[in-house]
Motif scaffolding. Structure first.
Motif, PDB file in Angstrom:
ATOM      1  N   UNK A  31       0.854  -1.185   0.000  1.00 23.54           N
ATOM      2  CA  UNK A  31       0.000   0.000   0.000  1.00 23.54           C
ATOM      3  C   UNK A  31       0.886   1.229   0.000  1.00 23.54           C
ATOM      4  N   UNK A  32       0.771   2.035  -1.028  1.00 21.86           N
ATOM      5  CA  UNK A  32       1.601   3.221  -1.122  1.00 21.86           C
ATOM      6  C   UNK A  32       1.194   4.287  -0.112  1.00 21.86           C
ATOM      7  N   UNK A  33       2.143   5.132   0.259  1.00 18.53           N
ATOM      8  CA  UNK A  33       1.842   6.255   1.144  1.00 18.53           C
ATOM      9  C   UNK A  33       1.222   7.383   0.331  1.00 18.53           C
ATOM     10  N   UNK A  50      -1.031  18.531   3.501  1.00 20.45           N
ATOM     11  CA  UNK A  50       0.375  18.173   3.290  1.00 20.45           C
ATOM     12  C   UNK A  50       0.782  18.377   1.838  1.00 20.45           C
ATOM     13  N   UNK A  51      -0.135  18.133   0.914  1.00 20.22           N
ATOM     14  CA  UNK A  51       0.148  18.336  -0.511  1.00 20.22           C
ATOM     15  C   UNK A  51       0.404  19.805  -0.804  1.00 20.22           C
ATOM     16  N   UNK A  69      14.498  15.922  -0.589  1.00 22.97           N
ATOM     17  CA  UNK A  69      13.448  16.107   0.420  1.00 22.97           C
ATOM     18  C   UNK A  69      13.951  15.757   1.816  1.00 22.97           C
ATOM     19  N   UNK A  70      14.911  14.842   1.903  1.00 24.03           N
ATOM     20  CA  UNK A  70      15.475  14.520   3.218  1.00 24.03           C
ATOM     21  C   UNK A  70      16.329  15.663   3.740  1.00 24.03           C
ATOM     22  N   UNK A  72       8.325  15.636   3.837  1.00 21.03           N
ATOM     23  CA  UNK A  72       7.808  14.275   4.048  1.00 21.03           C
ATOM     24  C   UNK A  72       8.613  13.247   3.266  1.00 21.03           C
ATOM     25  N   UNK A  73       9.104  12.232   3.958  1.00 24.90           N
ATOM     26  CA  UNK A  73       9.992  11.237   3.344  1.00 24.90           C
ATOM     27  C   UNK A  73       9.168  10.180   2.611  1.00 24.90           C
ATOM     28  N   UNK A  74       8.783  10.508   1.393  1.00 25.48           N
ATOM     29  CA  UNK A  74       7.979   9.590   0.589  1.00 25.48           C
ATOM     30  C   UNK A  74       8.616   9.403  -0.779  1.00 25.48           C
TER      31      UNK A  74
END
Length: 368
Positions: free
Chosen positions: A165-167, A173-174, A296-297, A302-304
């Motif tokens: 299941x993807x995050x 948040x978007x 992003x890190x 958000x780490x996705x």
């Protein structure tokens, strides 16, 4: 290759079932098919091989390993695209590293099952099924071309595993993600992924002549992928016809693209592609994903995975009330079932909301 006879020969204390045949060059040659110390068992084996020969099921054993066969089989397939080839190459390499030394005709279902159980436990059910698909097709072709006299994959169950299941990001948040990336090289691809559900291959393959600023639409009909054999990025059509689609864009996205085009023209004049790497050259998922995750890190975002932004788009659409057929079409899925299977978590929430709405309608008076 013409088989002349199948017979027994005793050497020392062993009995050998022998086959005499004529090669394509016309040379008469003999080959041992099997051996044992029991005369009774030898005669049983002899009868078995003769029966196979009479029923046209006899195949002369060849010294060919599973690894040699799989590598040659994959390299000679012309019916798959470069992305699929790269994926299959990873699969074949791992299979060969584990069980590739076994002779093709001596591979048993237990070898495949042990490989699944000991080496694929870390993978999702969907990824395991890719390994099964590759082996199933490879052995089917081996049987078709008479390398083997039976397809052992008929006796191997499709591996199962926990469904992936993807995050996905919430609507808030978007918005925060898009705002955080303003004026960076990732603003455009992230915005296109969240608002339109585009894959990174579609974003990297998008050209300016496919952006209609008057009608606020984008035509998706080209993707950018890495071609392992040619060692370069190529542009090609999507894998399925459903991948070709025309998407209406929010006005804000169109305005962003107008601004981006002006800035790009000043930095990299004459560029046809909407999104490029930092040097104005074509890019693809192969190099993009790692750079994006590192970015992003570093900026505590958000780490996705980038592909999770596509999941975000689908989730927002469905939760906003877009019917699943329209959502599936916008996502470029070839079947509506793909959408339903991928986003069961969202559909479960919608099913609960539907129950609550029905409950409110039917029992509203009783409660009052």
């Amino acid at each position: 290759m013409e088989v002349k006879s199948i017979f027994l020969r005793k050497r020392g204390n062993k009995y050998h079932v022998m086959c005499e045949y004529r090669t394509q060059e016309g040379k008469r040659t003999q080959k041992s098919l099997c051996s044992c110390t029991s005369s009774r068992q030898a005669n049983k084996d002899l009868a078995l091989y003769k029966a196979k020969y009479l029923q046209s099921e006899f195949i002369l054993p060849k010294k060919l390993s599973l690894g040699e066969y799989l590598s040659n089989w994959l390299d000679n397939r012309n019916d798959i695209g470069p992305t699929t080839y790269d994926r299959y190459k990873i699969v074949v390499n791992e299979i060969n590293a584990c069980i590739g030394k076994i002779e093709l005709q001596k591979v048993l279902p237990i070898h495949i099952n042990d490989f699944y159980n000991n080496n694929l436990s870390r993978l999702s059910g969907k990824t395991k099924q890719i390994y099964h698909k590759v082996l199933n097709k490879a052995f089917k072709d081996a049987y078709k071309h008479q390398y083997i006299n039976k397809n052992i994959m008929d006796f191997v169950d499709t591996p199962k595993g926990k469904k992936f299941t993807g995050n996905f990001l919430s609507d808030t948040e978007s918005q925060d993600m898009i705002q955080s990336l303003e004026n960076t090289m990732y603003e455009v691809p992230v915005t296109l992924a969240i608002t339109l559900g585009l894959r990174i291959s579609e974003i990297c393959g998008l050209k300016w002549n496919k952006v209609n600023f008057e009608n606020n639409t984008i035509t998706i009909d080209t993707i950018a992928v890495w071609h392992e054999k040619e060692k370069k990025i190529i542009l090609k059509e999507p894998k399925s016809e459903a991948g070709k689609r025309v998407l209406t864009c929010p006005v804000e996205v169109v305005n962003l693209l107008k601004k981006h085009k002006i800035q790009q023209a000043a930095t990299f004049p004459g560029t046809e592609l909407v999104f490029t790497n930092a040097h104005g050259k074509i890019t693809c998922a192969r190099s993009f994903h790692t750079q994006f995750r590192n970015f992003i890190r570093r900026h505590n975002l958000p780490d996705i995975r980038f592909h999770d932004l596509r999941h975000t788009n689908a989730s927002i659409m469905l939760l906003a009330g877009v019917d699943i057929k329209t959502a599936s079409k916008r996502l470029g899925h070839s079947e509506i079932g793909i959408t339903m299977n991928t986003y069961t978590h969202v559909l479960a929430q919608l099913e609960k909301e539907a129950s609550d709405k029905i409950e409110n309608v039917i029992y509203k008076k009783a409660r009052n």
